[in-house]
Scaffold this motif. Structure first.
Motif, PDB file in Angstrom:
ATOM      1  N   VAL A   1      -6.450  -1.842   4.568  1.00 57.64           N
ATOM      2  CA  VAL A   1      -5.534  -2.761   3.890  1.00 57.64           C
ATOM      3  C   VAL A   1      -5.492  -4.077   4.643  1.00 57.64           C
ATOM      4  O   VAL A   1      -5.288  -4.104   5.865  1.00 57.64           O
ATOM      5  CB  VAL A   1      -4.113  -2.168   3.818  1.00 57.64           C
ATOM      6  N   SER A   2      -5.700  -5.180   3.927  1.00 54.45           N
ATOM      7  CA  SER A   2      -5.533  -6.515   4.487  1.00 54.45           C
ATOM      8  C   SER A   2      -4.108  -6.973   4.209  1.00 54.45           C
ATOM      9  O   SER A   2      -3.669  -6.998   3.054  1.00 54.45           O
ATOM     10  CB  SER A   2      -6.531  -7.489   3.859  1.00 54.45           C
TER      11      SER A   2
ATOM     12  N   ALA B   1       2.835  -7.231   8.881  1.00 54.35           N
ATOM     13  CA  ALA B   1       1.821  -7.812   9.769  1.00 54.35           C
ATOM     14  C   ALA B   1       2.395  -8.081  11.153  1.00 54.35           C
ATOM     15  O   ALA B   1       1.684  -8.002  12.159  1.00 54.35           O
ATOM     16  CB  ALA B   1       1.259  -9.092   9.168  1.00 54.35           C
ATOM     17  N   ALA B   2       3.691  -8.363  11.210  1.00 48.81           N
ATOM     18  CA  ALA B   2       4.324  -8.635  12.501  1.00 48.81           C
ATOM     19  C   ALA B   2       4.284  -7.425  13.426  1.00 48.81           C
ATOM     20  O   ALA B   2       4.265  -7.559  14.646  1.00 48.81           O
ATOM     21  CB  ALA B   2       5.767  -9.079  12.286  1.00 48.81           C
ATOM     22  N   VAL B   3       4.245  -6.219  12.830  1.00 51.13           N
ATOM     23  CA  VAL B   3       4.222  -5.004  13.654  1.00 51.13           C
ATOM     24  C   VAL B   3       2.894  -4.262  13.554  1.00 51.13           C
ATOM     25  O   VAL B   3       2.600  -3.394  14.378  1.00 51.13           O
ATOM     26  CB  VAL B   3       5.366  -4.045  13.251  1.00 51.13           C
ATOM     27  N   GLN B   4       2.082  -4.616  12.546  1.00 51.25           N
ATOM     28  CA  GLN B   4       0.886  -3.860  12.250  1.00 51.25           C
ATOM     29  C   GLN B   4      -0.401  -4.629  12.521  1.00 51.25           C
ATOM     30  O   GLN B   4      -1.462  -4.026  12.680  1.00 51.25           O
ATOM     31  CB  GLN B   4       0.928  -3.463  10.754  1.00 51.25           C
ATOM     32  N   GLY B   5      -0.329  -5.955  12.534  1.00 51.98           N
ATOM     33  CA  GLY B   5      -1.536  -6.756  12.588  1.00 51.98           C
ATOM     34  C   GLY B   5      -2.021  -7.078  11.186  1.00 51.98           C
ATOM     35  O   GLY B   5      -1.419  -6.685  10.188  1.00 51.98           O
TER      36      GLY B   5
ATOM     37  N   GLY C   1      -0.033  -6.717   0.832  1.00 54.43           N
ATOM     38  CA  GLY C   1      -1.205  -5.995   1.300  1.00 54.43           C
ATOM     39  C   GLY C   1      -2.038  -5.493   0.141  1.00 54.43           C
ATOM     40  O   GLY C   1      -1.500  -5.035  -0.871  1.00 54.43           O
ATOM     41  N   ARG C   2      -3.367  -5.632   0.277  1.00 55.46           N
ATOM     42  CA  ARG C   2      -4.289  -5.152  -0.745  1.00 55.46           C
ATOM     43  C   ARG C   2      -5.470  -4.453  -0.092  1.00 55.46           C
ATOM     44  O   ARG C   2      -5.878  -4.794   1.027  1.00 55.46           O
ATOM     45  CB  ARG C   2      -4.813  -6.292  -1.622  1.00 55.46           C
ATOM     46  N   ALA C   3      -6.025  -3.478  -0.826  1.00 56.76           N
ATOM     47  CA  ALA C   3      -7.293  -2.877  -0.438  1.00 56.76           C
ATOM     48  C   ALA C   3      -8.427  -3.778  -0.910  1.00 56.76           C
ATOM     49  O   ALA C   3      -8.214  -4.711  -1.706  1.00 56.76           O
ATOM     50  CB  ALA C   3      -7.427  -1.488  -1.063  1.00 56.76           C
ATOM     51  N   ALA C   4      -9.640  -3.503  -0.449  1.00 57.50           N
ATOM     52  CA  ALA C   4     -10.792  -4.330  -0.822  1.00 57.50           C
ATOM     53  C   ALA C   4     -11.037  -4.312  -2.329  1.00 57.50           C
ATOM     54  O   ALA C   4     -11.563  -5.277  -2.891  1.00 57.50           O
ATOM     55  CB  ALA C   4     -12.037  -3.854  -0.074  1.00 57.50           C
ATOM     56  N   ASP C   5     -10.652  -3.221  -3.001  1.00 59.35           N
ATOM     57  CA  ASP C   5     -10.859  -3.130  -4.451  1.00 59.35           C
ATOM     58  C   ASP C   5      -9.759  -3.828  -5.246  1.00 59.35           C
ATOM     59  O   ASP C   5      -9.758  -3.799  -6.479  1.00 59.35           O
ATOM     60  CB  ASP C   5     -10.989  -1.667  -4.891  1.00 59.35           C
ATOM     61  N   GLY C   6      -8.819  -4.440  -4.555  1.00 62.94           N
ATOM     62  CA  GLY C   6      -7.764  -5.194  -5.219  1.00 62.94           C
ATOM     63  C   GLY C   6      -6.481  -4.435  -5.456  1.00 62.94           C
ATOM     64  O   GLY C   6      -5.469  -5.034  -5.859  1.00 62.94           O
ATOM     65  N   SER C   7      -6.465  -3.138  -5.227  1.00 60.29           N
ATOM     66  CA  SER C   7      -5.253  -2.369  -5.476  1.00 60.29           C
ATOM     67  C   SER C   7      -4.141  -2.792  -4.524  1.00 60.29           C
ATOM     68  O   SER C   7      -4.379  -3.138  -3.359  1.00 60.29           O
ATOM     69  CB  SER C   7      -5.518  -0.864  -5.343  1.00 60.29           C
TER      70      SER C   7
ATOM     71  N   PRO D   1       1.663   6.398   6.374  1.00 60.38           N
ATOM     72  CA  PRO D   1       1.667   6.192   7.828  1.00 60.38           C
ATOM     73  C   PRO D   1       2.089   7.438   8.596  1.00 60.38           C
ATOM     74  O   PRO D   1       1.656   7.640   9.736  1.00 60.38           O
ATOM     75  CB  PRO D   1       2.663   5.039   8.024  1.00 60.38           C
ATOM     76  N   GLU D   2       2.930   8.275   7.978  1.00 60.55           N
ATOM     77  CA  GLU D   2       3.403   9.464   8.692  1.00 60.55           C
ATOM     78  C   GLU D   2       2.274  10.463   8.965  1.00 60.55           C
ATOM     79  O   GLU D   2       2.380  11.300   9.878  1.00 60.55           O
ATOM     80  CB  GLU D   2       4.532  10.152   7.908  1.00 60.55           C
ATOM     81  N   MET D   3       1.187  10.376   8.196  1.00 57.87           N
ATOM     82  CA  MET D   3       0.087  11.323   8.341  1.00 57.87           C
ATOM     83  C   MET D   3      -1.001  10.843   9.297  1.00 57.87           C
ATOM     84  O   MET D   3      -1.920  11.596   9.606  1.00 57.87           O
ATOM     85  CB  MET D   3      -0.552  11.591   6.963  1.00 57.87           C
ATOM     86  N   GLY D   4      -0.913   9.610   9.749  1.00 61.56           N
ATOM     87  CA  GLY D   4      -1.922   9.059  10.649  1.00 61.56           C
ATOM     88  C   GLY D   4      -1.349   8.811  12.032  1.00 61.56           C
ATOM     89  O   GLY D   4      -0.174   9.094  12.301  1.00 61.56           O
ATOM     90  N   PRO D   5      -2.160   8.251  12.912  1.00 59.83           N
ATOM     91  CA  PRO D   5      -1.693   7.992  14.278  1.00 59.83           C
ATOM     92  C   PRO D   5      -0.818   6.753  14.407  1.00 59.83           C
ATOM     93  O   PRO D   5      -0.119   6.590  15.407  1.00 59.83           O
ATOM     94  CB  PRO D   5      -3.003   7.811  15.054  1.00 59.83           C
ATOM     95  N   ASP D   6      -0.837   5.871  13.401  1.00 62.93           N
ATOM     96  CA  ASP D   6      -0.108   4.605  13.471  1.00 62.93           C
ATOM     97  C   ASP D   6       1.118   4.664  12.562  1.00 62.93           C
ATOM     98  O   ASP D   6       0.995   4.627  11.338  1.00 62.93           O
ATOM     99  CB  ASP D   6      -1.025   3.458  13.055  1.00 62.93           C
ATOM    100  N   HIS D   7       2.297   4.760  13.166  1.00 62.70           N
ATOM    101  CA  HIS D   7       3.539   4.901  12.410  1.00 62.70           C
ATOM    102  C   HIS D   7       4.315   3.591  12.339  1.00 62.70           C
ATOM    103  O   HIS D   7       5.548   3.600  12.191  1.00 62.70           O
ATOM    104  CB  HIS D   7       4.403   5.985  13.055  1.00 62.70           C
ATOM    105  N   ALA D   8       3.624   2.473  12.426  1.00 64.59           N
ATOM    106  CA  ALA D   8       4.291   1.173  12.531  1.00 64.59           C
ATOM    107  C   ALA D   8       5.304   0.900  11.421  1.00 64.59           C
ATOM    108  O   ALA D   8       6.390   0.377  11.708  1.00 64.59           O
ATOM    109  CB  ALA D   8       3.249   0.053  12.599  1.00 64.59           C
ATOM    110  N   PRO D   9       5.024   1.198  10.136  1.00 64.56           N
ATOM    111  CA  PRO D   9       6.041   0.913   9.120  1.00 64.56           C
ATOM    112  C   PRO D   9       7.343   1.692   9.345  1.00 64.56           C
ATOM    113  O   PRO D   9       8.433   1.171   9.093  1.00 64.56           O
ATOM    114  CB  PRO D   9       5.362   1.338   7.809  1.00 64.56           C
ATOM    115  N   ILE D  10       7.222   2.929   9.833  1.00 67.79           N
ATOM    116  CA  ILE D  10       8.417   3.732  10.103  1.00 67.79           C
ATOM    117  C   ILE D  10       9.133   3.185  11.329  1.00 67.79           C
ATOM    118  O   ILE D  10      10.373   3.123  11.368  1.00 67.79           O
ATOM    119  CB  ILE D  10       8.033   5.213  10.264  1.00 67.79           C
ATOM    120  N   ALA D  11       8.371   2.758  12.337  1.00 66.69           N
ATOM    121  CA  ALA D  11       8.978   2.114  13.508  1.00 66.69           C
ATOM    122  C   ALA D  11       9.747   0.863  13.088  1.00 66.69           C
ATOM    123  O   ALA D  11      10.862   0.607  13.586  1.00 66.69           O
ATOM    124  CB  ALA D  11       7.893   1.749  14.522  1.00 66.69           C
ATOM    125  N   ALA D  12       9.175   0.092  12.171  1.00 66.74           N
ATOM    126  CA  ALA D  12       9.838  -1.135  11.715  1.00 66.74           C
ATOM    127  C   ALA D  12      11.132  -0.825  10.969  1.00 66.74           C
ATOM    128  O   ALA D  12      12.133  -1.532  11.113  1.00 66.74           O
ATOM    129  CB  ALA D  12       8.889  -1.942  10.829  1.00 66.74           C
TER     130      ALA D  12
END
Length: 251
Positions: free
Chosen positions: A159-160, A168-172, A195-201, A227-238
């Protein structure tokens, strides 16, 4: 020591098995609660217990008044009638009890200015709650099934993010996260796509404050990945950070 924030997490009511039992239970993936605990907050599971009409609204308002933050979690497809659409052949697993309960929670959260995070279905429900619509089968528009490989398998999405966004402030600027969805947000009144994926979604959105809004600084964010299923929980931290700041400021 300050009291830890209370973070509500919406759940299913479904048939489940544990030990010798096979019963209707109130359930949710433990990863949501674990991620909340990781940031020194207390998870509170919010069951879609039977309630009707004014009782449902009153129950949601009472719950939200006791919370410091809210997660509308992932799950089954939202009833297309909620956004005036005819069901797609691939739309299924509709849970009217969750739809009604979570929409009531979002009503109360808006009224009380509660920090809110929608994850996957949760982000979609936030859009519907605001008067938006969904793409009922994302492969029809993007031409692939990468967002939901099928069964209990998570895909991975890149996701960009908008550099000016709260995420972006917490995730890059870029995040790679687990994904499992065949539907996605189409229209989203009151929210900006961040935020969008490369396919525009659409993969992330944030509430746009109306002029004169007393909750202009409120954290109200949706993410399509998990985010809860991966190693990066930044949105939940925010979310937890926003809940803690609001509590300390007395808002």
């Amino acid at each position: 020591m300050s009291t830890p924030p209370l973070i509500g997490i919406s759940t299913y009511r479904d048939e489940a098995s544990w030990g010798v039992w096979r019963q209707v239970a109130d359930i949710q993936f433990a990863q949501y609660a674990d991620a909340v605990v990781e940031f020194a907050a207390v998870p509170v599971l919010l069951t879609p217990a039977p309630a009707h009409g004014d009782d449902l609204e009153a129950a949601a308002a009472a719950v939200v008044a006791r919370l410091d933050g809210l997660i509308i979690a992932g799950g089954a497809d939202i009833d297309p009638e909620r956004y005036g659409a005819t069901p797609h052949p691939e739309t299924g697993g509709i849970r009217p009890d969750r739809d009604a309960w979570e929409l009531a929670l979002l009503d109360a959260a808006d009224t009380q200015g509660l920090p809110t995070l929608g994850i996957c279905r949760g982000m979609q429900l936030m859009a519907v709650h605001a008067g938006g619509t969904l793409e009922q089968h994302t492969p029809d528009t993007v031409g692939h099934t990468g967002h939901s490989p099928g069964g209990d398998v998570f895909g991975t999405t890149e996701v960009s993010l908008d550099r000016t966004s709260q995420l972006a402030a917490v995730q890059g600027d870029v995040v790679r996260g687990p994904c499992h969805h065949h539907q996605s947000v189409a229209t989203h009144p009151g929210f900006a796509v961040t935020g969008r994926a490369a396919d525009g979604s659409i993969e992330a959105m944030e509430r746009v404050a109306a002029e004169g809004d007393s909750n202009a600084r409120r954290f109200c964010v949706g993410v399509q990945w998990h985010p809860e299923m991966g190693p990066d929980h930044a949105p939940i931290a925010a979310l937890v950070h926003a809940a803690r700041v609001d509590r300390q400021s007395g808002r």
